[in-house]
Design an enzyme around this catalytic site. Sequence first.
Site, PDB file in Angstrom:
ATOM      1  N   TYR A   1     -29.673  14.430 -37.330  1.00 44.70           N
ATOM      2  CA  TYR A   1     -28.326  14.175 -37.860  1.00 44.70           C
ATOM      3  C   TYR A   1     -27.635  15.485 -38.217  1.00 44.70           C
ATOM      4  O   TYR A   1     -28.234  16.411 -38.750  1.00 44.70           O
ATOM      5  CB  TYR A   1     -28.405  13.282 -39.114  1.00 44.70           C
TER       6      TYR A   1
ATOM      7  N   LYS B   1      20.467  -3.691 -22.093  1.00 43.62           N
ATOM      8  CA  LYS B   1      19.067  -3.349 -21.844  1.00 43.62           C
ATOM      9  C   LYS B   1      18.075  -4.395 -22.331  1.00 43.62           C
ATOM     10  O   LYS B   1      18.246  -4.990 -23.391  1.00 43.62           O
ATOM     11  CB  LYS B   1      18.725  -2.003 -22.527  1.00 43.62           C
TER      12      LYS B   1
ATOM     13  N   GLN C   1     -20.185  12.383 -38.471  1.00 49.06           N
ATOM     14  CA  GLN C   1     -19.285  11.537 -39.250  1.00 49.06           C
ATOM     15  C   GLN C   1     -17.961  11.355 -38.497  1.00 49.06           C
ATOM     16  O   GLN C   1     -17.234  10.391 -38.744  1.00 49.06           O
ATOM     17  CB  GLN C   1     -19.049  12.176 -40.625  1.00 49.06           C
TER      18      GLN C   1
ATOM     19  N   THR D   1       0.892  -1.152   0.000  1.00 51.96           N
ATOM     20  CA  THR D   1       0.000   0.000   0.000  1.00 51.96           C
ATOM     21  C   THR D   1       0.932   1.204   0.000  1.00 51.96           C
ATOM     22  O   THR D   1       2.010   1.152   0.606  1.00 51.96           O
ATOM     23  CB  THR D   1      -0.929   0.044   1.227  1.00 51.96           C
ATOM     24  N   HIS D   2       0.549   2.240  -0.706  1.00 48.96           N
ATOM     25  CA  HIS D   2       1.414   3.420  -0.885  1.00 48.96           C
ATOM     26  C   HIS D   2       2.760   3.032  -1.496  1.00 48.96           C
ATOM     27  O   HIS D   2       3.760   3.697  -1.265  1.00 48.96           O
ATOM     28  CB  HIS D   2       1.646   4.166   0.437  1.00 48.96           C
TER      29      HIS D   2
ATOM     30  N   SER E   1      18.311  -2.002 -26.555  1.00 44.82           N
ATOM     31  CA  SER E   1      18.594  -0.592 -26.776  1.00 44.82           C
ATOM     32  C   SER E   1      19.589  -0.494 -27.920  1.00 44.82           C
ATOM     33  O   SER E   1      20.411  -1.382 -28.122  1.00 44.82           O
ATOM     34  CB  SER E   1      19.195   0.000 -25.502  1.00 44.82           C
TER      35      SER E   1
ATOM     36  N   LYS F   1     -16.757   7.906 -36.275  1.00 46.87           N
ATOM     37  CA  LYS F   1     -16.169   6.624 -36.665  1.00 46.87           C
ATOM     38  C   LYS F   1     -14.673   6.496 -36.397  1.00 46.87           C
ATOM     39  O   LYS F   1     -14.211   5.451 -35.929  1.00 46.87           O
ATOM     40  CB  LYS F   1     -16.485   6.337 -38.133  1.00 46.87           C
TER      41      LYS F   1
ATOM     42  N   GLU G   1       4.877  -0.907 -21.954  1.00 45.97           N
ATOM     43  CA  GLU G   1       4.871   0.567 -21.946  1.00 45.97           C
ATOM     44  C   GLU G   1       3.904   1.115 -22.983  1.00 45.97           C
ATOM     45  O   GLU G   1       3.208   2.109 -22.752  1.00 45.97           O
ATOM     46  CB  GLU G   1       6.283   1.100 -22.210  1.00 45.97           C
TER      47      GLU G   1
ATOM     48  N   ASN H   1      14.180  -3.874 -22.613  1.00 49.55           N
ATOM     49  CA  ASN H   1      13.113  -2.897 -22.366  1.00 49.55           C
ATOM     50  C   ASN H   1      11.733  -3.535 -22.525  1.00 49.55           C
ATOM     51  O   ASN H   1      11.536  -4.389 -23.383  1.00 49.55           O
ATOM     52  CB  ASN H   1      13.248  -1.711 -23.323  1.00 49.55           C
TER      53      ASN H   1
HETATM   54  N1  ARG Z   1     -20.801   9.391 -44.158  1.00 43.83           N
HETATM   55  C1  ARG Z   1     -21.881   9.850 -43.343  1.00 43.83           C
HETATM   56  C2  ARG Z   1     -21.527   9.619 -41.871  1.00 43.83           C
HETATM   57  O1  ARG Z   1     -20.579   8.936 -41.640  1.00 43.83           O
HETATM   58  C3  ARG Z   1     -23.124   9.107 -43.663  1.00 43.83           C
HETATM   59  C4  ARG Z   1     -24.379   9.841 -43.351  1.00 43.83           C
HETATM   60  C5  ARG Z   1     -24.543  10.977 -44.268  1.00 43.83           C
HETATM   61  N2  ARG Z   1     -25.801  11.612 -44.131  1.00 43.83           N
HETATM   62  C6  ARG Z   1     -25.973  12.802 -44.616  1.00 43.83           C
HETATM   63  N3  ARG Z   1     -27.142  13.307 -44.451  1.00 43.83           N
HETATM   64  N4  ARG Z   1     -25.048  13.470 -45.219  1.00 43.83           N
HETATM   65  O2  ARG Z   1     -22.113  10.127 -40.964  1.00 43.83           O
END
Ligand code: ARG
Length: 456
Positions: A314, A280, A319, A152-153, A274, A322, A287, A282
């Site tokens: 929307y 070394k 976009q 601990t600590h 290294s 993603k 890490e 590593n």
């Molecule tokens: N490529 C767009 C996205 O990833 C798809 C949806 C596009 N919709 C629109 N109304 N422009 O969000």
Amino acid sequence: MWTGVTAGKTDPLADAFNSSIGFDSRMYRQDIRGSIAHAHMLSAQGIIEPSEAERIVSGLTGILADIESGALPIDTSCEDIHMFVEQELTARIGDDGKKLHTARSRNDQVALDLRMYLRDESETIKSLLKDLCRTLIETASQHQETIMPGYTHLQRAQPVSFGHYMMAYVSMLLRDLDRLGDTVRRMNVSPIGACALAGTTYPVDRESEARELGFDSVGANSMDCVSDRDFCLEFMSTASILMMHLSRLSEELILWSSWEFHFIAFSDAYTTGSSIMPQKRNSDMAELIRGKTGRVYGDLMSLLTTLKGLPLAYNKDMQEDKECVFDACDTLVMCLKVLAPMIGSMKVFPDSMKKAAQKGFINATDLADYLVRKGLPFRDAYKISGRIVAHCIDADCVLEDLDLKTYQTFCPLIGEDVYAAIDLMNCMQKRTSQGGTSVGSVEEQIKQALELLKND
Ligand code: ARG
């Protein structure tokens, strides 16, 4: 494909800026699967002819096969993967292809694809997480009697077994597994049929389309369906907590592999040298796992910030979801893939652990507990044990080195049995409480963990 009222050409730079195909093409499987279900539903509802649906489905099936085989390269001049698939379909089957997008919008389509993509990735992550748990459990069962200092600590505190230590991480990872299950449960709600935002005038059957795609239910509100990215945030929160656990484990392994500890050594397969210092070894992999944790937190923060000011429904800002989500997935998958075999192949040095356990007076609590058993109140016992430790520090020795006479100058109640009471293995084995460090307690933890892994 979307030139409706806009007749003029967009600037090439604007096209490049607007495009997401560079990163969303990885969702082609989900996109095609979603489109096939959509064609089935349109035909079942009499919105398109069964023969048209058949040609659409066989066209899509062909496109999928050709992408998979490499025969069909993804045309990156398309705005996104949805446009690419639809364009390719129409090029292959003609006008029927143009009917696929009836009662659908890219807004509900992209929400659908991303949910399906993350659902699939979550399965991969779950199975990797289980592999890691099994590796840790395997290591734990081999080291139930390997004594090391628990801290601990970062100060030596009490003896624990290395197996007990490993099982602490299994507890964390089992929570992650559970959390991922929850995340998927809430993710598994279909947005398709929401169309652009308001629903549709066509007699769609959202339920059947959702069922065909393996969803548990259908989103209740079409505006929410197309603007909700909670499932991405939840996924990345879960990923962040999981990465935090991997990072803590990595940090321990890094420390333990140093000469200062020398508790473990990574196998050569997971060690780098290294370029200048020949001695070394590593721990770059560990890490990097620690380092990449920051990156996954960043992915979560990035999307939280993107979403915070967005009005319904929307907006193109979305976009940006993603790249964060994909990065979090890829990072997590890589880390899990590396960590399990790295742990499975590491060497453990029980002797070094034992040596460390012998210093630092980690049996001082047990000495106090011994005095309690002899009839002293705990507070008095605590003080006497402290005084004995102070004496040992002055005399540069450990509790085991003192002879009985010396012990008795601190407290006449101390007898020959004190040596058994402060023996490290006994100290560990006496901690039989539920969740404790004794072999029996750890055995129980292992049993429970294996049970949970089997049921998940
Ligand atoms: N490529 C767009 C996205 O990833 C798809 C949806 C596009 N919709 C629109 N109304 N422009 O969000």
